[in-house]
Design an enzyme around this catalytic site. Structure first.
Site, PDB file in Angstrom:
ATOM      1  N   CYS A   8       0.868  -1.180   0.000  1.00 21.87           N
ATOM      2  CA  CYS A   8       0.000   0.000   0.000  1.00 21.87           C
ATOM      3  C   CYS A   8       0.905   1.231   0.000  1.00 21.87           C
ATOM      4  O   CYS A   8       2.127   1.109  -0.118  1.00 21.87           O
ATOM      5  CB  CYS A   8      -0.982  -0.025   1.167  1.00 21.87           C
ATOM      6  N   ASN A  11       2.501   1.515   4.058  1.00 17.91           N
ATOM      7  CA  ASN A  11       2.824   0.267   4.756  1.00 17.91           C
ATOM      8  C   ASN A  11       2.634   0.391   6.267  1.00 17.91           C
ATOM      9  O   ASN A  11       3.385  -0.164   7.053  1.00 17.91           O
ATOM     10  CB  ASN A  11       4.245  -0.193   4.407  1.00 17.91           C
ATOM     11  N   CYS A  13      -1.048   0.723   7.312  1.00 16.46           N
ATOM     12  CA  CYS A  13      -2.464   0.403   7.506  1.00 16.46           C
ATOM     13  C   CYS A  13      -2.863  -0.895   6.803  1.00 16.46           C
ATOM     14  O   CYS A  13      -2.977  -1.935   7.428  1.00 16.46           O
ATOM     15  CB  CYS A  13      -3.357   1.551   7.022  1.00 16.46           C
ATOM     16  N   ARG A  14      -3.082  -0.822   5.495  1.00 21.24           N
ATOM     17  CA  ARG A  14      -3.648  -1.947   4.755  1.00 21.24           C
ATOM     18  C   ARG A  14      -2.688  -3.109   4.563  1.00 21.24           C
ATOM     19  O   ARG A  14      -3.030  -4.258   4.855  1.00 21.24           O
ATOM     20  CB  ARG A  14      -4.152  -1.471   3.381  1.00 21.24           C
ATOM     21  N   SER A  15      -1.494  -2.844   4.042  1.00 22.64           N
ATOM     22  CA  SER A  15      -0.596  -3.963   3.745  1.00 22.64           C
ATOM     23  C   SER A  15      -0.071  -4.672   5.000  1.00 22.64           C
ATOM     24  O   SER A  15       0.017  -5.900   4.992  1.00 22.64           O
ATOM     25  CB  SER A  15       0.536  -3.537   2.809  1.00 22.64           C
ATOM     26  N   ASP A 123      -8.111   3.311   1.820  1.00 22.31           N
ATOM     27  CA  ASP A 123      -7.072   3.567   2.806  1.00 22.31           C
ATOM     28  C   ASP A 123      -7.674   4.090   4.107  1.00 22.31           C
ATOM     29  O   ASP A 123      -8.175   5.214   4.154  1.00 22.31           O
ATOM     30  CB  ASP A 123      -6.073   4.578   2.251  1.00 22.31           C
TER      31      ASP A 123
END
Length: 152
Positions: A8, A11, A13-15, A123
């Site tokens: 993301c 790096n 939050c999402r990934s 995000d």
């Protein structure tokens, strides 16, 4: 060994959430996979996962320990079999960063979810909705496990 990198923007939050979820899933299924995560930007390098990601992972019994932001490297494009971006902007950036000798398959996370192939994982750094991120990541698990396993 199958190697999968989730990516993301920062790096945090999402990934890293995807990394923690998939590491647990892979361990449960006893698959010979390596899971990691990275950012397309350098903005958050060296930072721990976002507090919202940490909180959501704790709620579902997963650790955020060791989830430290790093930027994708040129070597990642040949080290990993799959590089999965959380949204189209990430995927476009990945294609732009990929060296000519790239061996990794670069895909968008939701691209394997029937009926949601063009959707993105928003995000939560901006939306504040870490639950939505978690639910979308969960939704993709069976499809990614199938897609990656069938293309070995």
């Amino acid at each position: 060994m199958t190697k999968v990198l989730f990516v993301c923007l920062g790096n945090i939050c999402r990934s890293p959430m995807a990394e923690a979820i998939y590491r647990a899933e892979i361990a449960k299924r006893k698959l010979d996979w390596q899971i990691d995560s990275a950012a397309t930007s350098s903005w958050e390098v060296g930072h721990s996962a976002h507090p919202g990601t940490q909180k959501k992972l704790r709620q579902v019994g997963l650790s955020s320990g060791g989830l430290i932001s790093r930027q994708i490297t040129e070597a990642d494009f040949t080290k990993f079999d799959w590089i999965i971006g959380m949204d189209e902007s990430n995927v476009e950036n990945l294609h732009g960063l990929a060296p000519a000798n790239t061996t990794a398959k670069i895909r968008s996370y939701m691209s394997v979810v029937p009926g949601k192939e063009t959707e993105e994982v928003p995000d939560p750094y901006y939306t504040g909705d870490f639950e939505e991120t978690y639910q979308l990541l969960q939704e993709g698990i069976p499809y990614w496990l199938e897609s990656i396993s069938s293309e070995k």
